[in-house]
Design an enzyme around this catalytic site. Sequence first.
Site, PDB file in Angstrom:
ATOM      1  N   GLU A  90       0.812  -1.349  -0.011  1.00 22.64           N
ATOM      2  CA  GLU A  90      -0.018  -0.174   0.036  1.00 22.64           C
ATOM      3  C   GLU A  90       0.891   1.294   0.058  1.00 22.64           C
ATOM      4  OE1 GLU A  90      -4.007  -1.322   2.199  1.00 22.64           O
ATOM      5  OE2 GLU A  90      -2.506  -0.819   3.483  1.00 22.64           O
ATOM      6  N   CYS A 103       3.341   8.345   0.889  1.00 22.19           N
ATOM      7  CA  CYS A 103       4.050   7.524   1.884  1.00 22.19           C
ATOM      8  C   CYS A 103       4.136   6.333   1.120  1.00 22.19           C
ATOM      9  CB  CYS A 103       3.001   7.343   3.101  1.00 22.19           C
ATOM     10  SG  CYS A 103       3.660   6.225   4.205  1.00 22.19           S
ATOM     11  N   CYS A 110       7.296  -7.250   7.084  1.00 21.95           N
ATOM     12  CA  CYS A 110       8.282  -6.503   7.730  1.00 21.95           C
ATOM     13  C   CYS A 110       8.606  -7.487   8.898  1.00 21.95           C
ATOM     14  CB  CYS A 110       7.644  -5.316   8.404  1.00 21.95           C
ATOM     15  SG  CYS A 110       9.018  -4.208   9.319  1.00 21.95           S
ATOM     16  N   CYS A 114       7.351  -4.682  15.634  1.00 23.21           N
ATOM     17  CA  CYS A 114       7.119  -3.745  16.443  1.00 23.21           C
ATOM     18  C   CYS A 114       5.539  -4.141  16.949  1.00 23.21           C
ATOM     19  CB  CYS A 114       6.957  -2.417  15.968  1.00 23.21           C
ATOM     20  SG  CYS A 114       8.795  -1.956  15.406  1.00 23.21           S
ATOM     21  N   CYS A 117       2.386  -2.247  15.740  1.00 23.56           N
ATOM     22  CA  CYS A 117       2.210  -2.010  14.348  1.00 23.56           C
ATOM     23  C   CYS A 117       1.428  -3.005  13.650  1.00 23.56           C
ATOM     24  CB  CYS A 117       3.576  -1.838  13.823  1.00 23.56           C
ATOM     25  SG  CYS A 117       3.396  -1.198  11.784  1.00 23.56           S
ATOM     26  N   GLY A 157       7.106  -1.947   5.780  1.00 25.30           N
ATOM     27  CA  GLY A 157       8.548  -2.445   5.991  1.00 25.30           C
ATOM     28  C   GLY A 157       9.641  -1.536   6.481  1.00 25.30           C
ATOM     29  N   GLU A 158      10.630  -1.981   6.848  1.00 24.52           N
ATOM     30  CA  GLU A 158      12.114  -1.105   7.314  1.00 24.52           C
ATOM     31  C   GLU A 158      12.685  -0.993   6.259  1.00 24.52           C
ATOM     32  OE1 GLU A 158      13.084   0.212  10.172  1.00 24.52           O
ATOM     33  OE2 GLU A 158      14.668   0.404   8.921  1.00 24.52           O
ATOM     34  N   SER A 189      12.333   6.667   7.410  1.00 30.93           N
ATOM     35  CA  SER A 189      12.174   6.575   8.690  1.00 30.93           C
ATOM     36  C   SER A 189      12.791   4.966   8.999  1.00 30.93           C
ATOM     37  CB  SER A 189      10.587   6.643   8.999  1.00 30.93           C
ATOM     38  OG  SER A 189      10.304   6.279  10.379  1.00 30.93           O
ATOM     39  N   SER A 212      12.196   6.199  14.697  1.00 32.58           N
ATOM     40  CA  SER A 212      11.052   5.551  15.506  1.00 32.58           C
ATOM     41  C   SER A 212      11.533   5.387  16.834  1.00 32.58           C
ATOM     42  CB  SER A 212      10.383   4.434  14.817  1.00 32.58           C
ATOM     43  OG  SER A 212       9.741   4.988  13.696  1.00 32.58           O
ATOM     44  N   LEU A 213      11.798   6.144  17.907  1.00 33.73           N
ATOM     45  CA  LEU A 213      12.048   6.098  19.020  1.00 33.73           C
ATOM     46  C   LEU A 213      10.900   5.275  19.958  1.00 33.73           C
ATOM     47  CD1 LEU A 213      14.710   6.437  20.798  1.00 33.73           C
ATOM     48  CD2 LEU A 213      13.788   8.651  21.541  1.00 33.73           C
ATOM     49  N   HIS A 214       9.951   6.228  20.315  1.00 35.27           N
ATOM     50  CA  HIS A 214       8.864   5.526  20.965  1.00 35.27           C
ATOM     51  C   HIS A 214       8.900   5.327  22.424  1.00 35.27           C
ATOM     52  CE1 HIS A 214       7.403   5.548  16.889  1.00 35.27           C
ATOM     53  NE2 HIS A 214       7.547   4.317  16.841  1.00 35.27           N
ATOM     54  N   ASN A 288      -2.675   5.224  16.289  1.00 36.03           N
ATOM     55  CA  ASN A 288      -3.703   4.740  15.724  1.00 36.03           C
ATOM     56  C   ASN A 288      -3.960   3.329  16.095  1.00 36.03           C
ATOM     57  OD1 ASN A 288      -3.977   7.218  14.173  1.00 36.03           O
ATOM     58  ND2 ASN A 288      -2.041   6.422  13.187  1.00 36.03           N
ATOM     59  N   CYS A 331      -0.456   5.858   9.983  1.00 35.82           N
ATOM     60  CA  CYS A 331       0.649   5.323  10.424  1.00 35.82           C
ATOM     61  C   CYS A 331       0.187   4.026  11.073  1.00 35.82           C
ATOM     62  CB  CYS A 331       1.570   6.104  11.244  1.00 35.82           C
ATOM     63  SG  CYS A 331       1.768   7.823  10.582  1.00 35.82           S
TER      64      CYS A 331
HETATM   65  N1  SAH Z   1       9.971   0.860   9.730  1.00 38.17           N
HETATM   66  C1  SAH Z   1       9.977   2.209   9.753  1.00 38.17           C
HETATM   67  C2  SAH Z   1       9.005   2.725   8.648  1.00 38.17           C
HETATM   68  C3  SAH Z   1       7.491   2.222   8.850  1.00 38.17           C
HETATM   69  S1  SAH Z   1       6.529   2.921  10.208  1.00 38.17           S
HETATM   70  C4  SAH Z   1      10.109   2.603  11.090  1.00 38.17           C
HETATM   71  O1  SAH Z   1       9.837   1.992  12.034  1.00 38.17           O
HETATM   72  O2  SAH Z   1      10.350   3.807  11.118  1.00 38.17           O
HETATM   73  C5  SAH Z   1       6.340   4.576  10.029  1.00 38.17           C
HETATM   74  C6  SAH Z   1       5.932   5.044  11.400  1.00 38.17           C
HETATM   75  O3  SAH Z   1       4.714   4.877  11.989  1.00 38.17           O
HETATM   76  C7  SAH Z   1       6.960   4.567  12.650  1.00 38.17           C
HETATM   77  O4  SAH Z   1       7.480   5.758  13.551  1.00 38.17           O
HETATM   78  C8  SAH Z   1       6.244   3.645  13.316  1.00 38.17           C
HETATM   79  O5  SAH Z   1       6.554   3.272  14.443  1.00 38.17           O
HETATM   80  C9  SAH Z   1       4.743   4.269  13.287  1.00 38.17           C
HETATM   81  N2  SAH Z   1       3.501   3.432  13.741  1.00 38.17           N
HETATM   82  C10 SAH Z   1       3.338   2.227  13.641  1.00 38.17           C
HETATM   83  N3  SAH Z   1       2.277   1.645  13.984  1.00 38.17           N
HETATM   84  C11 SAH Z   1       1.681   2.928  14.199  1.00 38.17           C
HETATM   85  C12 SAH Z   1       0.121   3.105  14.985  1.00 38.17           C
HETATM   86  N4  SAH Z   1      -0.546   2.019  15.044  1.00 38.17           N
HETATM   87  N5  SAH Z   1      -0.202   4.335  15.183  1.00 38.17           N
HETATM   88  C13 SAH Z   1       0.916   5.568  14.847  1.00 38.17           C
HETATM   89  N6  SAH Z   1       2.143   5.137  14.612  1.00 38.17           N
HETATM   90  C14 SAH Z   1       2.275   3.930  14.152  1.00 38.17           C
END
Ligand code: SAH
Length: 341
Positions: A90, A103, A110, A114, A117, A157-158, A189, A212-214, A288, A331
């Site tokens: 997508e 995007c 992937c 995470c 995700c 994907g990463e 990213s 993506s730190l989180h 989300n 996202c």
């Molecule tokens: N693999 C890469 C790029 C894809 S994810 C990465 O990890 O950065 C793009 C962004 O969306 C990342 O920061 C990811 O952590 C975030 N993301 C994943 N699931 C999400 C969700 N349910 N709500 C909001 N952001 C999310």
Amino acid sequence: MSIYDLTIEELTDYFLKNEDKKYYAIELFAWLYSKEKRITSFDEATNLKKETRERLKKDFSISNIDIVTVESSKDVKKYLFKLNDNEHIEAVLMNHDYGNSLCISSQVGCNMGCKFCESGRRKKVRNLKTSEMVEQILKVESDADLRISHVVIMGIGEPFDNYDNICKFIKIINHPKGLNIGARHITVSTCGLVPKILEFADFPYQVNLAISLHAPNDKIREKLMPISKVYKIEDLMKAIKIYLEKTNRRVTFEYIMLNGINDSADNAKELARLLKGINAYVNLIPYNETEALQFIRSNPLTIAKFYDILKKNNITVTIRREFGGAISAACGQLRSKKEDI
Ligand code: SAH
């Protein structure tokens, strides 16, 4: 191989090897990428020799991905593509006041796993080829009849797990004779693959890097992102500092706001300490929610409080504008398959 897999340098080599004219590479790039041309068959490249066109037909394909469905909501369109081997990916188009941003996906599935995700629920099947990434842009531009000015590699994907193809992709879309998308309008990213961050520091294009730190510490991060067992936050920050020194570019830190997990005032203070003195920009992402996963989005007041703490500590911070939730295009909601898995 698809013709969209080749950089202009590779195409130049191809023509030289076949004793064709070197400038054919520039001409063919114009046929492939300039808005007025966008050929669908090599026969249309009328200023190349017939013999050359025949050889191109033998050596390369042109189109390898197809749009299956387009879902629209305000300012957003989600595209489902079918690839040559029947896999699906997508891409999401967003209309901003500053331009149109796409995007794109970088892999089928992937492997980063995470926990929050949706895309990671399906293991990596394969990397996308450079051409399959380039074509996401071409197909969306022609379907929506607009120019993509910004590209974010934040779909399924990463990207750093598909490093070489990503670099080629950037070269092609950035090239003035290619799609001419400014490097500063391209964002990669990553969940934090340290060796690739270091390698990317020497990649001579001024693209944006988002991490993506989180989480502000390993304890929380390990609960969310398996990759943090491989690369600790300390190693990640060391690599980012080297990246910053070499590139002088500001790094974005993405931080999903998850209710009760990483959104307390203490978490905000710890994050501020971690990023102190670093040329950073924090993007707070309201989580989300998806049906299959249990996480809950932080409430708006908590997000506002978190934001204020970072601000007070002189950290540049924004709250990500929300896009595409209504059509599961936000996202973390992208899937590599139509059917449920
Ligand atoms: N693999 C890469 C790029 C894809 S994810 C990465 O990890 O950065 C793009 C962004 O969306 C990342 O920061 C990811 O952590 C975030 N993301 C994943 N699931 C999400 C969700 N349910 N709500 C909001 N952001 C999310």
